[in-house]
Design an enzyme around this catalytic site. Structure first.
Site, PDB file in Angstrom:
ATOM      1  N   ASP A  92       0.863  -1.177   0.000  1.00 36.76           N
ATOM      2  CA  ASP A  92       0.000   0.000   0.000  1.00 36.76           C
ATOM      3  C   ASP A  92       0.905   1.234   0.000  1.00 36.76           C
ATOM      4  O   ASP A  92       1.670   1.448   0.936  1.00 36.76           O
ATOM      5  CB  ASP A  92      -0.871  -0.042   1.270  1.00 36.76           C
ATOM      6  N   ASP A 193      -2.628   4.834  -2.315  1.00 35.59           N
ATOM      7  CA  ASP A 193      -3.510   5.523  -1.394  1.00 35.59           C
ATOM      8  C   ASP A 193      -3.763   6.974  -1.809  1.00 35.59           C
ATOM      9  O   ASP A 193      -2.829   7.696  -2.172  1.00 35.59           O
ATOM     10  CB  ASP A 193      -2.818   5.510  -0.011  1.00 35.59           C
ATOM     11  N   GLU A 250      -6.449   4.312  -5.450  1.00 37.64           N
ATOM     12  CA  GLU A 250      -7.575   4.851  -4.715  1.00 37.64           C
ATOM     13  C   GLU A 250      -7.718   6.279  -5.225  1.00 37.64           C
ATOM     14  O   GLU A 250      -7.057   7.193  -4.754  1.00 37.64           O
ATOM     15  CB  GLU A 250      -7.316   4.859  -3.200  1.00 37.64           C
ATOM     16  N   HIS A 322     -11.014  -1.658   4.127  1.00 36.30           N
ATOM     17  CA  HIS A 322     -10.766  -1.247   5.514  1.00 36.30           C
ATOM     18  C   HIS A 322     -11.360   0.122   5.834  1.00 36.30           C
ATOM     19  O   HIS A 322     -11.259   0.570   6.977  1.00 36.30           O
ATOM     20  CB  HIS A 322      -9.258  -1.223   5.759  1.00 36.30           C
ATOM     21  N   ASP A 323     -11.937   0.802   4.848  1.00 40.77           N
ATOM     22  CA  ASP A 323     -12.552   2.112   5.097  1.00 40.77           C
ATOM     23  C   ASP A 323     -14.075   2.039   5.078  1.00 40.77           C
ATOM     24  O   ASP A 323     -14.748   3.060   5.237  1.00 40.77           O
ATOM     25  CB  ASP A 323     -12.119   3.122   4.028  1.00 40.77           C
TER      26      ASP A 323
HETATM   27  C1  GLC Z   1      -7.031   6.267   2.358  1.00 41.95           C
HETATM   28  C2  GLC Z   1      -6.963   5.027   3.210  1.00 41.95           C
HETATM   29  C3  GLC Z   1      -7.464   5.359   4.570  1.00 41.95           C
HETATM   30  C4  GLC Z   1      -6.596   6.427   5.151  1.00 41.95           C
HETATM   31  C5  GLC Z   1      -6.469   7.644   4.217  1.00 41.95           C
HETATM   32  C6  GLC Z   1      -5.337   8.532   4.612  1.00 41.95           C
HETATM   33  O1  GLC Z   1      -8.312   6.702   2.160  1.00 41.95           O
HETATM   34  O2  GLC Z   1      -7.654   3.981   2.611  1.00 41.95           O
HETATM   35  O3  GLC Z   1      -7.527   4.248   5.413  1.00 41.95           O
HETATM   36  O4  GLC Z   1      -7.109   6.844   6.368  1.00 41.95           O
HETATM   37  O5  GLC Z   1      -6.228   7.262   2.899  1.00 41.95           O
HETATM   38  O6  GLC Z   1      -4.114   7.949   4.283  1.00 41.95           O
END
Ligand code: GLC
Ligand code: CA
Length: 551
Positions: A92, A193, A250, A322-323
């Site tokens: 990640d 990310d 993402e 995980h979010d």
């Molecule tokens: C992304 C991750 C999340 C994190 C955020 C800040 O959205 O998936 O879990 O809190 O980035 O890094």
């Protein structure tokens, strides 16, 4: 990477040294379990050195492993052992920000003349206030004051996560080198990310406030902001492409007409996550503005997303990560949650075009956790959303109920492996509650129990995996997608085809039986005992029945 990616949240997967925190050796121990789902890839949430303010999404050293997760040797062993099972590892990659404990940021704070000051985004305030009224994604001002100089630094997320200054070519080069270093170690690629945020509107304008705190969500002033492509192209040319890395971004905020640039044949990434159907319950972004999911809107969102992706490249389809909260609680009414509805949700997305992502515990039918108190939550965002709900006028009880439903910690509670103490996750109290029983109304069972039952959700996920990874693997990955219209709005149906092969997926998204006409063909997969049907004849689908048939 083409078939199934299994997402591991290392902190909650398996603890092997009894400190209550999952670790890399735990992932190694469970490799056969992951392989049993026919996954060809594991996405490991961040395992880098980190103070864990945001559970590893605050990296203090990109080239070191967090001691609570293990050592570099453990990671190398994981990469090697996964490889012998045909499984690649995705790390990640958090490139928008670092931890405030990262040596670069520490140096930037210590010495205003340091070149590392230019690695971050420092600006002067205005009349004793921050440079503008942008709100951070985790609440409050997006600026934090550096008390030594009085300047402010920008943070899209928590104040412990200062944003990197991508305008600086030295920083970009440093990140590219770091990525190549990991690829040299044999990782297959990355989940990337929050990548939409790396380019900012350098005018940093204050915006009309959108809430009583006087702050505003900066929207496109920092999300997929014009010019981001130059930065992404460099990452792709200097790091990803030379190694043939698989990359999934993402990238929230992308619209359909930007997809060719991002995931097209010469796009920056192999695929990108689409939030249109997983955040469909979040009207304005805040959890307290949550609205019920309408089945038709959901179908339209999933199908529109597929049609856009299929015109361009490959999808990265998912229900959970995980979010997100757990999918049964998000997409179903409480009284509807059962083995059939959970497996129906699985079929619904698993055979869409692209790669299917499964988040740990999803294959067990895990549901949200029965939270009792705010103090049980670890997630920064849950605490922020609670405060936002209270300040928007909700009672503490209502605010609690809202965040308990949507909290990211629902997905982060430890895996329920066995009926032993702490679900077999750890010999001691875990960092988040675990009771060894997945809290579904129907009491979803532990992995151990489900392993021995051929009607379990786990068993069904293995069947889905076998189908996806078998002779139709190419069809699932890159075949065409065609929505099928049914008389009943409760039926979700689509057709997938490649060369001579065509498959039809039909899901009854309701607790009522539904009649429909199915094309002639062999049923390859069905989540209830399935009766054969006559070619082109009408059949009655049981509540939440889902099937895949070969035309
Ligand atoms: C992304 C991750 C999340 C994190 C955020 C800040 O959205 O998936 O879990 O809190 O980035 O890094
Ligand atoms: Ca441990």
């Amino acid at each position: 990477m083409r078939n199934i990616v299994y997402q591991v949240y290392p902190k909650s997967f398996q603890d092997t040294n009894g400190d209550g925190i999952g670790d890399l050796r735990g992932v190694i121990e469970k490799l056969d379990y992951i392989a049993s789902l026919h996954a060809d890839t594991i996405w490991l949430c961040p395992i880098f050195a980190s103070p864990m303010v945001d559970n590893g999404y605050d990296i203090s050293d990109y080239k070191a492993i967090a001691p609570e997760f293990g050592t570099m040797a453990d990671l190398e062993e994981l990469i090697a052992k996964a490889k012998t099972r045909g499984i690649g590892i995705l790390l990640d990659l958090v490139l928008n920000h670092t931890s405030d404990r990262h040596a670069w940021f520490q140096e930037a704070l210590r010495d205003q003349a340091s070149p590392y000051r230019e690695y971050y985004i420092f600006r002067k305030g205005q009349n004793g206030a921050p440079p503008n009224n942008w709100r951070s994604n985790f609440g409050g001002s997006a600026w934090e004051q550096d008390t030594a100089t009085g300047e402010y630094y920008l943070h899209t997320f928590a104040k412990e996560q200062p944003d990197l200054n991508w305008e600086n070519p030295k920083l970009r080069k440093e990140l590219c080198d770091m990525i190549c270093w990991w690829l040299e170690k044999g990782v297959a690629g990355f989940r990337i990310d929050a990548i939409s945020f790396i380019k900012k509107d350098l005018n940093f304008p204050s915006l009309p406030p959108d809430a009583s705190d006087g702050l505003a969500n900066p929207g496109s002033h920092w999300l997929v902001h014009e010019g981001i492509g130059t930065f992404l192209a460099q990452l792709c040319d200097e790091a990803f492409r030379p190694y043939g890395a698989y990359t999934v971004a993402e990238a929230n905020g992308l619209c359909a007409d930007q997809l060719p640039e991002f995931i097209g044949e010469n796009g920056y990434f192999s695929a990108a996550f689409d939030f249109s159907y997983t955040d469909i319950d979040l009207a304005g972004g805040d959890w307290h503005t949550l609205h019920p999911i309408n089945r038709k809107t959901l179908r339209d969102a999933i199908f529109a997303s597929q049609e856009a992706v299929c015109r361009t490249g490959h999808g990265a389809v998912y229900l959970e990560n995980h979010d997100q909260n757990r999918s049964p609680n998000k997409y179903l009414q409480p009284q509807e949650i059962c083995r059939e509805s959970i497996t129906m949700l699985g079929v619904l997305y698993f055979f869409l075009q692209g790669t299917a992502f499964v988040y740990q515990g999803q294959e067990l039918g895990a549901c949200n956790f029965p939270w009792q108190r705010m103090e049980q939550f670890n997630d920064v965002s849950t605490h922020d959303q609670y405060a936002r709900a209270v300040s928007a006028g909700f009672t503490p009880e209502r605010a609690f109920a809202i965040v308990a439903h949507r909290s990211r910690d629902n997905a982060r509670i430890p895996m329920a492996w066995t009926a032993e103490t702490n679900g077999g996750f750890s010999a001691c109290a875990p960092w988040l509650p675990a009771d060894g029983v997945l809290p579904c109304p129907q009491q979803a069972q532990t992995a151990q129990v489900q392993d021995g039952e051929n009607t379990s959700v786990l068993h069904f996920y293995r069947e889905m995996g076998a189908l996806r990874a078998g002779r139709y693997a190419n069809l699932f990955y890159e075949g065409t997608f065609e929505p099928l219209t049914c008389e009943s709005s409760a039926l979700f149906a689509y057709r997938r085809a490649l060369a001579e092969d065509a498959l039809v997926v039909v899901c009854n998204f309701s607790a009522q039986a539904q009649e429909t006409v199915l094309p002639a063909g062999d049923i390859l997969l069905c989540n209830v005992p399935c009766t054969p049907h006559h070619s082109g004849g009408r059949i009655v689908l049981a509540p939440f029945q889902a099937l895949v048939l070969a035309e």
